[in-house]
Design a protein around this motif. Sequence first.
Motif, PDB file in Angstrom:
ATOM      1  N   VAL A 154      41.162  35.794  30.291  1.00 38.28           N
ATOM      2  CA  VAL A 154      41.020  35.365  31.681  1.00 38.28           C
ATOM      3  C   VAL A 154      41.893  36.244  32.580  1.00 38.28           C
ATOM      4  CG1 VAL A 154      41.434  33.473  33.301  1.00 38.28           C
ATOM      5  CG2 VAL A 154      40.449  32.995  31.050  1.00 38.28           C
ATOM      6  N   ILE A 155      43.128  36.481  32.158  1.00 36.33           N
ATOM      7  CA  ILE A 155      44.037  37.338  32.922  1.00 36.33           C
ATOM      8  C   ILE A 155      43.487  38.752  33.010  1.00 36.33           C
ATOM      9  CG2 ILE A 155      46.315  38.430  32.882  1.00 36.33           C
ATOM     10  CD1 ILE A 155      47.338  35.772  31.677  1.00 36.33           C
ATOM     11  N   GLU A 156      42.963  39.255  31.904  1.00 35.57           N
ATOM     12  CA  GLU A 156      42.424  40.613  31.884  1.00 35.57           C
ATOM     13  C   GLU A 156      41.300  40.773  32.887  1.00 35.57           C
ATOM     14  OE1 GLU A 156      40.114  44.059  30.900  1.00 35.57           O
ATOM     15  OE2 GLU A 156      39.397  42.025  30.734  1.00 35.57           O
ATOM     16  N   VAL A 157      40.388  39.820  32.944  1.00 31.93           N
ATOM     17  CA  VAL A 157      39.272  39.888  33.887  1.00 31.93           C
ATOM     18  C   VAL A 157      39.788  39.781  35.324  1.00 31.93           C
ATOM     19  CG1 VAL A 157      37.199  38.674  34.678  1.00 31.93           C
ATOM     20  CG2 VAL A 157      37.547  39.075  32.242  1.00 31.93           C
ATOM     21  N   ALA A 158      40.787  38.940  35.546  1.00 29.57           N
ATOM     22  CA  ALA A 158      41.310  38.731  36.897  1.00 29.57           C
ATOM     23  C   ALA A 158      42.139  39.905  37.399  1.00 29.57           C
ATOM     24  CB  ALA A 158      42.150  37.456  36.934  1.00 29.57           C
ATOM     25  N   ILE A 159      42.886  40.545  36.510  1.00 25.48           N
ATOM     26  CA  ILE A 159      43.819  41.580  36.963  1.00 25.48           C
ATOM     27  C   ILE A 159      43.131  42.933  37.159  1.00 25.48           C
ATOM     28  CG2 ILE A 159      44.675  42.499  34.754  1.00 25.48           C
ATOM     29  CD1 ILE A 159      47.519  42.080  35.962  1.00 25.48           C
ATOM     30  N   VAL A 160      41.998  43.144  36.515  1.00 24.97           N
ATOM     31  CA  VAL A 160      41.271  44.410  36.691  1.00 24.97           C
ATOM     32  C   VAL A 160      40.309  44.245  37.868  1.00 24.97           C
ATOM     33  CG1 VAL A 160      39.802  46.139  35.613  1.00 24.97           C
ATOM     34  CG2 VAL A 160      41.523  44.967  34.256  1.00 24.97           C
ATOM     35  N   ARG A 161      40.905  44.155  39.027  1.00 25.47           N
ATOM     36  CA  ARG A 161      40.195  44.041  40.298  1.00 25.47           C
ATOM     37  C   ARG A 161      40.915  44.949  41.288  1.00 25.47           C
ATOM     38  NH1 ARG A 161      36.282  41.983  38.111  1.00 25.47           N
ATOM     39  NH2 ARG A 161      35.895  39.775  37.983  1.00 25.47           N
ATOM     40  N   SER A 162      40.248  45.276  42.362  1.00 22.86           N
ATOM     41  CA  SER A 162      40.847  46.203  43.320  1.00 22.86           C
ATOM     42  C   SER A 162      42.125  45.648  43.951  1.00 22.86           C
ATOM     43  CB  SER A 162      39.838  46.577  44.405  1.00 22.86           C
ATOM     44  OG  SER A 162      39.385  45.419  45.074  1.00 22.86           O
ATOM     45  N   GLY A 163      42.187  44.352  44.235  1.00 19.80           N
ATOM     46  CA  GLY A 163      43.385  43.780  44.860  1.00 19.80           C
ATOM     47  C   GLY A 163      44.635  43.941  44.010  1.00 19.80           C
ATOM     48  N   PRO A 164      44.645  43.450  42.769  1.00 20.68           N
ATOM     49  CA  PRO A 164      45.831  43.627  41.919  1.00 20.68           C
ATOM     50  C   PRO A 164      46.145  45.099  41.625  1.00 20.68           C
ATOM     51  CG  PRO A 164      44.460  41.873  41.049  1.00 20.68           C
ATOM     52  CD  PRO A 164      43.689  42.524  42.159  1.00 20.68           C
ATOM     53  N   GLU A 183      33.052  44.783  30.225  1.00 21.12           N
ATOM     54  CA  GLU A 183      32.211  45.942  29.947  1.00 21.12           C
ATOM     55  C   GLU A 183      32.537  47.165  30.781  1.00 21.12           C
ATOM     56  OE1 GLU A 183      28.466  44.681  32.800  1.00 21.12           O
ATOM     57  OE2 GLU A 183      28.415  44.175  30.677  1.00 21.12           O
ATOM     58  N   SER A 184      33.237  46.998  31.894  1.00 15.79           N
ATOM     59  CA  SER A 184      33.543  48.178  32.705  1.00 15.79           C
ATOM     60  C   SER A 184      34.568  49.043  31.976  1.00 15.79           C
ATOM     61  CB  SER A 184      34.089  47.774  34.077  1.00 15.79           C
ATOM     62  OG  SER A 184      35.409  47.303  33.966  1.00 15.79           O
ATOM     63  N   ARG A 185      34.616  50.301  32.356  1.00 12.90           N
ATOM     64  CA  ARG A 185      35.576  51.220  31.723  1.00 12.90           C
ATOM     65  C   ARG A 185      37.007  50.754  31.945  1.00 12.90           C
ATOM     66  NH1 ARG A 185      33.035  57.136  33.096  1.00 12.90           N
ATOM     67  NH2 ARG A 185      31.072  56.769  32.023  1.00 12.90           N
ATOM     68  N   ALA A 186      37.295  50.272  33.140  1.00 15.10           N
ATOM     69  CA  ALA A 186      38.652  49.809  33.444  1.00 15.10           C
ATOM     70  C   ALA A 186      39.016  48.599  32.585  1.00 15.10           C
ATOM     71  CB  ALA A 186      38.771  49.464  34.920  1.00 15.10           C
ATOM     72  N   GLN A 187      38.097  47.671  32.438  1.00 16.87           N
ATOM     73  CA  GLN A 187      38.359  46.492  31.616  1.00 16.87           C
ATOM     74  C   GLN A 187      38.525  46.872  30.147  1.00 16.87           C
ATOM     75  OE1 GLN A 187      35.011  44.098  32.738  1.00 16.87           O
ATOM     76  NE2 GLN A 187      36.193  42.977  34.253  1.00 16.87           N
ATOM     77  N   MET A 188      37.682  47.764  29.660  1.00 18.69           N
ATOM     78  CA  MET A 188      37.782  48.205  28.264  1.00 18.69           C
ATOM     79  C   MET A 188      39.102  48.939  28.017  1.00 18.69           C
ATOM     80  SD  MET A 188      34.927  47.381  26.608  1.00 18.69           S
ATOM     81  CE  MET A 188      34.413  48.592  25.443  1.00 18.69           C
ATOM     82  N   ALA A 189      39.533  49.738  28.995  1.00 20.20           N
ATOM     83  CA  ALA A 189      40.787  50.476  28.852  1.00 20.20           C
ATOM     84  C   ALA A 189      41.992  49.555  28.884  1.00 20.20           C
ATOM     85  CB  ALA A 189      40.896  51.533  29.949  1.00 20.20           C
ATOM     86  N   MET A 190      41.861  48.416  29.545  1.00 23.37           N
ATOM     87  CA  MET A 190      42.983  47.482  29.652  1.00 23.37           C
ATOM     88  C   MET A 190      43.232  46.723  28.344  1.00 23.37           C
ATOM     89  SD  MET A 190      45.367  46.090  31.369  1.00 23.37           S
ATOM     90  CE  MET A 190      45.319  45.817  33.105  1.00 23.37           C
TER      91      MET A 190
END
Length: 66
Positions: free
Chosen positions: A25-35, A5-12
């Motif tokens: 699963v990858i999409e949720v994991a990769i849209v984090r500050s660390g990656p 639901e976040s803008r970053a996740q939707m844009a990905m």
Amino acid sequence: MFQIESRAQMAMLPRLKPNGFYDLVIEVAIVRSGPIQGEMVHPYLHRRQGLEPVSYSSEAVRDVLG
């Protein structure tokens, strides 16, 4: 249960073009500050699209991740 639901996740989503559960699963994991700060997102997308070769640090790693 995943919430994309976040803008970053939707844009990905259009960039990742998921075609299965594991892709989400990858999409949720990769849209984090660390990656994102580690500059891992673009190389992952390029390798997934076949635009950049995948390399492994050793044959043992290739056996596990390949």
